[in-house]
Design a protein around this motif. Structure first.
Motif, PDB file in Angstrom:
ATOM      1  N   GLU A  46      47.617  34.429  44.628  1.00  0.00           N
ATOM      2  CA  GLU A  46      48.893  35.151  44.682  1.00  0.00           C
ATOM      3  C   GLU A  46      49.771  34.817  43.473  1.00  0.00           C
ATOM      4  O   GLU A  46      50.526  35.653  42.996  1.00  0.00           O
ATOM      5  CB  GLU A  46      49.620  34.820  45.980  1.00  0.00           C
ATOM      6  N   ASP A  49      48.787  37.109  40.691  1.00  0.00           N
ATOM      7  CA  ASP A  49      48.531  38.482  41.122  1.00  0.00           C
ATOM      8  C   ASP A  49      49.017  39.524  40.118  1.00  0.00           C
ATOM      9  O   ASP A  49      48.445  40.604  40.016  1.00  0.00           O
ATOM     10  CB  ASP A  49      49.177  38.728  42.489  1.00  0.00           C
ATOM     11  N   GLU A  50      50.069  39.206  39.372  1.00  0.00           N
ATOM     12  CA  GLU A  50      50.620  40.183  38.428  1.00  0.00           C
ATOM     13  C   GLU A  50      49.862  40.212  37.107  1.00  0.00           C
ATOM     14  O   GLU A  50      50.091  41.098  36.288  1.00  0.00           O
ATOM     15  CB  GLU A  50      52.101  39.866  38.178  1.00  0.00           C
ATOM     16  N   LYS A 286      37.725  38.328  42.229  1.00  0.00           N
ATOM     17  CA  LYS A 286      39.143  38.636  41.985  1.00  0.00           C
ATOM     18  C   LYS A 286      39.837  37.464  41.298  1.00  0.00           C
ATOM     19  O   LYS A 286      40.615  37.640  40.350  1.00  0.00           O
ATOM     20  CB  LYS A 286      39.851  38.946  43.311  1.00  0.00           C
ATOM     21  N   THR A 287      39.572  36.262  41.804  1.00  0.00           N
ATOM     22  CA  THR A 287      40.193  35.066  41.233  1.00  0.00           C
ATOM     23  C   THR A 287      39.796  34.900  39.767  1.00  0.00           C
ATOM     24  O   THR A 287      40.640  34.656  38.901  1.00  0.00           O
ATOM     25  CB  THR A 287      39.793  33.818  42.032  1.00  0.00           C
ATOM     26  N   LYS A 290      41.515  37.253  37.369  1.00  0.00           N
ATOM     27  CA  LYS A 290      42.911  36.914  37.085  1.00  0.00           C
ATOM     28  C   LYS A 290      43.027  35.716  36.148  1.00  0.00           C
ATOM     29  O   LYS A 290      44.005  35.595  35.395  1.00  0.00           O
ATOM     30  CB  LYS A 290      43.658  36.609  38.388  1.00  0.00           C
TER      31      LYS A 290
END
Length: 555
Positions: A46, A49-50, A286-287, A290
């Motif tokens: 989180e 996330d951006e 996903k991790t 990022k």
């Protein structure tokens, strides 16, 4: 030449805190599992996330042969090559299953000087994720059988229970068992069976869930049986999805490790690609996307299995498609697809390379049909001759596809620099991605598209049981789910001995299994098994451990 485990044991492994620092994670952002392993809590994702997602490279391969392809090895070596070019790169891989480790296939930590560490831990119990999945799966079985024993308030038909127990070992004797014997105190007698843990729907759910709440929702949707009215009974009907999610809360967190050269790697989830969807977890990918500018991931077995499932199943949950695809091949394997006996693979045979190239060509065109740029990585062996290499290059380049000779097994990241260089140029373009099928198409159409457009077959035959199951799937409103094909990994067809690129064959779907928690329908083709057996001389016979805990014989 040293063995894989000897190379791994001689490597200088860095504290996992230093690896975390490379990708911007502090000590407080990780949960240590000893000095060299850590989990990344979900809340860390989180925080990032951006951030814009990095580029995603999918590594897949031709149909495997006993000669070996080295897909995981190329994946790791490619990441190390990018790291040598000062790129911010990460690896995202699956966890190995103990079944193949103790059996015949081996582990999934790479090989030679392109491995992830600590190799012994990763190939054995690691952080306990697969054990947690085994426990969660079998807890559902226990609650199900208890419901039968305690009056069967859900009206479950014991003859129509589809949920099986699991074990993370190859054990053919457990494929079909009878439980509940010994009188009323020991439960309701019924037929049951075991799958290998990596085939459990819990494994698929863990790999596709995006949060604890999503995990619980998926667990609740898992169909375990039918009642006497032929209506589905779910884990949610048992009311234990919260308890099962509790058992999986730590297993849901991605595992951080490193390559021999210190490149950060996330290893999480381990579904087989021949009987499940064959990709590491959505959360791990996903991790990585990022935290890194380039992420190298792989899908199990050939592009007809793991590759197709990555593109048609995983990307729909991931929300991102690959920016490029690497198809791994070896000249030895191509010669085997060209009809050469395994004992003769070290002898030059240009004609066999030409004949076996049909397998590679179909995989290339299949990946291109998704609108993705493709490059071929040749995992080079000492027995490869100049004539064979030049022939393969000519055949591949005639398709407008680049080829890179890789030597990552022997040289680590240095042996993958050419592949990394060529991929860097490819990653500048934006692919025009398209799915093989749309989710709103009938299940029969999806099956047909996979078989005719990916496999090269001519027709899909349904067994009487599969026809009935298809009607039930339509009646229950599950027709809008993707299909997960379960078949032999050795051939495009459902017959393991049909090598190269067979055409015009028919496949038989013997059973359709709804995996509603995972979000796909499994189609069992031919005689594929969801609980493998051990070979006559399992790999475990060569394994040992000394008094001081040093492991030997693990590849």
């Amino acid at each position: 030449m040293k063995t894989d485990i000897e190379i791994a044991q001689a490597a200088e492994i860095q504290p996992i805190t230093k690896i975390a620092e490379k990708i911007g994670l502090s000590f407080d952002d990780i949960e240590l599992y000893g000095k060299y392993k850590a989990k990344i809590p979900l809340e860390v994702l989180e925080k990032f996330d951006e951030q814009t997602d990095g580029k995603l490279v999918l590594v897949t391969s031709i149909n495997p042969t006993p000669a070996g392809e080295g897909k995981s090895t190329v994946t790791v070596g490619l990441a190390d090559a990018f790291a040598r070019q000062d790129k911010n790169v990460m690896v995202a891989l699956r966890e190995p299953s103990l079944g193949p480790v103790m059996g015949i296939k081996g582990g999934a930590a790479g090989g030679g000087f392109a491995q992830v560490l600590p190799m012994e831990d990763i190939n054995l119990h690691f952080t306990g994720d697969i054990h947690a999945i085994t426990t969660a799966n079998n807890a559902i079985s226990a609650f199900l059988d208890n419901s039968l024993h305690q009056g069967n308030l859900l009206n479950i038909d014991p003859r129509r229970i589809i949920w099986k127990r699991v074990l993370d070992l190859n054990d053919r004797a457990l494929r079909h068992v009878t439980i509940g014997l010994g009188g009323p105190l020991n439960g309701v007698p019924r037929e049951d069976g075991f799958d290998i843990t990596v085939a459990s729907e819990i494994m698929a759910v863990l790999c596709l869930a995006t949060s604890i709440s999503d995990l619980k929702e998926r667990l609740a949707r898992i169909v375990i049986a039918q009642n006497y009215d032929r209506k589905p009974v779910s884990v949610g009907d048992l009311g234990v999805q919260g308890a099962i999610a509790m058992l999986l809360k730590d297993a849901l967190k991605p595992n951080l490790v490193q390559t021999i050269e210190g490149t950060p790697a996330l290893i999480h989830g381990g579904p087989f690609a021949n009987i499940a969807h064959g990709c590491n977890s959505v959360l791990a990918t996903k991790t990585a996307l990022k935290l890194a500018d380039i992420v190298i991931t792989e899908a199990g077995f050939g592009a007809d299995l793991g590759g197709e499932k990555f593109l048609d199943i995983k990307t729909r949950q991931l929300g991102k498609q690959p920016d490029a695809v690497v198809v791994v091949a070896t000249l030895r394997a191509l010669k085997m697809h060209g009809g050469v006996d395994k004992k003769e693979l070290t002898s030059e045979n240009v004609e066999a390379v030409k004949k076996g190239f049909a397998n590679l060509e179909r995989h290339i065109k299949n990946m291109q049909s998704y609108g993705l740029p493709v490059i071929v990585a040749i995992n080079q062996f000492a027995s490869d001759t100049e004539s064979e290499i030049s022939t393969l290059k000519e055949l591949t380049e005639a398709l407008g596809v680049s080829v890179s000779l890789t030597q990552v097994f022997a040289k680590g990241g240095e042996g993958g620099l050419d592949l990394a260089e060529k991929l860097s140029a490819m990653l500048q373009a934006k692919p025009d991605f398209r799915y093989l099928y749309e989710l709103n198409q009938p299940l029969s159409v999806k099956l047909d598209k996979v078989v005719t457009e990916i496999y090269g077959g001519s027709k899909v035959n349904l067994s009487p049981k599969a026809k009935r199951q298809m009607r039930e799937i339509e009646e229950n409103g599950w027709n809008n789910l993707p299909v997960c094909m379960a078949k032999t990994q050795y051939s495009f067809s459902d017959q393991a001995n049909l090598l190269a690129a067979p055409e015009g064959f028919e496949v038989t779907v013997r059973e359709l299994i709804p995996k509603i928690g995972a979000g796909f329908i499994v189609a069992l083709l031919g005689d594929v098994m969801t609980m493998p057996g051990l070979p006559k001389n399992p790999a475990a016979l060569k394994m040992d451990v000394t008094d001081d805990g040093k492991i030997s014989g693990l590849f």
